[in-house]
Design an enzyme around this catalytic site. Structure first.
Site, mmCIF file in Angstrom:
data_model
loop_
_atom_site.group_PDB
_atom_site.id
_atom_site.type_symbol
_atom_site.label_atom_id
_atom_site.label_comp_id
_atom_site.label_asym_id
_atom_site.label_seq_id
_atom_site.Cartn_x
_atom_site.Cartn_y
_atom_site.Cartn_z
ATOM 1 N N GLU A 1 0.826 -1.213 0.000
ATOM 2 C CA GLU A 1 0.000 0.000 0.000
ATOM 3 C C GLU A 1 0.859 1.262 0.000
ATOM 4 O OE1 GLU A 1 -3.075 0.449 -0.593
ATOM 5 O OE2 GLU A 1 -3.506 -1.680 -0.755
ATOM 6 N N TYR B 1 -6.848 6.514 3.996
ATOM 7 C CA TYR B 1 -6.914 5.458 2.984
ATOM 8 C C TYR B 1 -6.078 4.245 3.387
ATOM 9 C CZ TYR B 1 -5.627 2.574 -0.877
ATOM 10 O OH TYR B 1 -5.370 1.463 -1.628
ATOM 11 N N ASP C 1 -9.748 4.832 -3.114
ATOM 12 C CA ASP C 1 -8.673 5.409 -3.918
ATOM 13 C C ASP C 1 -9.264 5.994 -5.193
ATOM 14 O OD1 ASP C 1 -9.233 3.227 -5.563
ATOM 15 O OD2 ASP C 1 -7.123 2.632 -5.790
ATOM 16 N N CYS D 1 -13.052 -0.083 -15.601
ATOM 17 C CA CYS D 1 -13.626 1.262 -15.521
ATOM 18 C C CYS D 1 -12.501 2.289 -15.435
ATOM 19 C CB CYS D 1 -14.556 1.358 -14.312
ATOM 20 S SG CYS D 1 -15.592 2.835 -14.286
ATOM 21 N N CYS E 1 -16.487 -0.592 -21.205
ATOM 22 C CA CYS E 1 -17.852 -0.790 -20.714
ATOM 23 C C CYS E 1 -18.448 -2.111 -21.186
ATOM 24 C CB CYS E 1 -18.738 0.379 -21.134
ATOM 25 S SG CYS E 1 -18.254 1.956 -20.377
ATOM 26 N N CYS F 1 -17.800 -4.715 -18.648
ATOM 27 C CA CYS F 1 -18.119 -4.387 -17.265
ATOM 28 C C CYS F 1 -19.283 -5.225 -16.750
ATOM 29 C CB CYS F 1 -18.464 -2.902 -17.156
ATOM 30 S SG CYS F 1 -18.825 -2.387 -15.460
ATOM 31 N N CYS G 1 -25.243 0.611 -14.518
ATOM 32 C CA CYS G 1 -24.392 1.783 -14.323
ATOM 33 C C CYS G 1 -25.155 3.060 -14.683
ATOM 34 C CB CYS G 1 -23.138 1.656 -15.190
ATOM 35 S SG CYS G 1 -22.058 3.106 -15.147
#
Length: 297
Positions: free
Chosen positions: A43, A126, A144, A199, A206, A209, A215
């Site tokens: 991270e 975060y 994020d 995305c 798309c 997705c 969406c």
């Protein structure tokens, strides 16, 4: 706000989690045996740095310092050296300081308490949520840039999130969390992966997705972004590049280097001096007697 997820968000849980189960990348810090320290190191490294650049540095780091105590026992300059070309090297100092705090305050084990994580050097909202969720399976909104973009499109119908994170982004992510902890933890990493692989910011896929039929952005006709200009970061010729050149000289050296060695790596004297002063002020470089410099001891 109710702790229950929004009705629209609830409908996204199953298809996103099913997609993640079939499409998640195999990454070393996601291995069930990796442990909390591996998640924490990843991270820190992944902040503003793509996975492809992180992977080799991560492997070297974890081989050398598989536990917080291993890193804590070294000089902070060694962390800066091993950070290599990941960029934003202050992260290395903060991770080293966090390792020492873990050893001194938590018996050498990354704490599983969210508040204790937040108290560690270099760990913000975060990062604490990410470690608690990914390493310990807790229920936290991990927000994020990728997650913000997925929720902006899927839940609010806008092409891009705001340029900077907002409290509204956090509230939206909290409202979308599944109720139980294990599912919420999987949802956190799954939405992040969806934003990274499908995305995406410039050319979203798309057609691939799993939530395209639900969406809000797609249902609205995929309207173009109409907000403030989103400027890309430049690097060539900047102070950041000058700092990187100076650090590269210091990383390559086995000991202190002369000012002349540093002067030779960047032609613009004013910019070079400004960059060096900044590195010293940030604790990334130690000035030594006789006009010599070294990574921090």
């Amino acid at each position: 706000m109710s702790d229950s997820p929004l009705p629209l968000a609830s409908a996204l849980h199953e298809p996103v989690l099913r997609w993640y189960a079939a499409n998640a990348r195999t990454l070393p810090w996601r291995d069930p045996s990796a442990g909390a320290w591996a998640v924490m190191v990843s991270e820190f490294m992944l902040q503003q740095t793509p996975v492809a650049r992180v992977l080799p540095a991560y492997e070297v780091w974890m081989e050398r310092w598989p536990k917080p105590a291993d890193l804590a026992g070294e000089a902070p300059g060694e962390a800066v050296r091993a950070w290599d070309r990941l960029g934003y090297p202050r992260r290395a100092l903060r991770l080293h300081a966090a390792a020492r705090a873990i050893v001194e305050q938590h018996g050498g084990e990354v704490p599983d308490d969210h508040a204790a994580l937040l108290a560690l050097p270099g760990v913000g909202t975060y990062t604490a949520a990410a470690i608690a969720s990914f390493a310990f399976g807790q229920r936290h909104a991990v927000v994020d840039t990728n997650v913000r973009r997925v929720f902006a499109r899927a839940l609010t119908g806008t092409a891009q999130p705001s340029i900077s994170p907002t409290a509204a982004d956090q509230r939206l992510a909290v409202s979308a969390l599944p109720q139980d902890e294990p599912t919420a933890a999987r949802w956190a990493v799954a939405t992040m992966e969806l934003g990274a692989l499908v995305c995406t910011a410039r050319t979203p896929r798309c057609a691939d997705c799993p939530i395209r039929s639900q969406c809000a952005w797609v249902l609205a006709g995929s309207p173009q972004y109409s907000g403030p200009p989103r400027k890309g970061q430049t690097y060539e010729g900047t102070d950041r590049q000058a700092r990187g050149r100076l650090l590269a000289v210091l990383r390559a050296a086995t000991g202190a280097v002369s000012k002349a060695d540093l002067d030779a790596c960047w032609p613009d004297q004013l910019q070079r001096e400004r960059a060096l002063d900044g590195l010293v002020a940030d604790g990334l470089v130690d000035p030594l007697p006789r006009n010599r410099y070294a990574l921090p001891a």
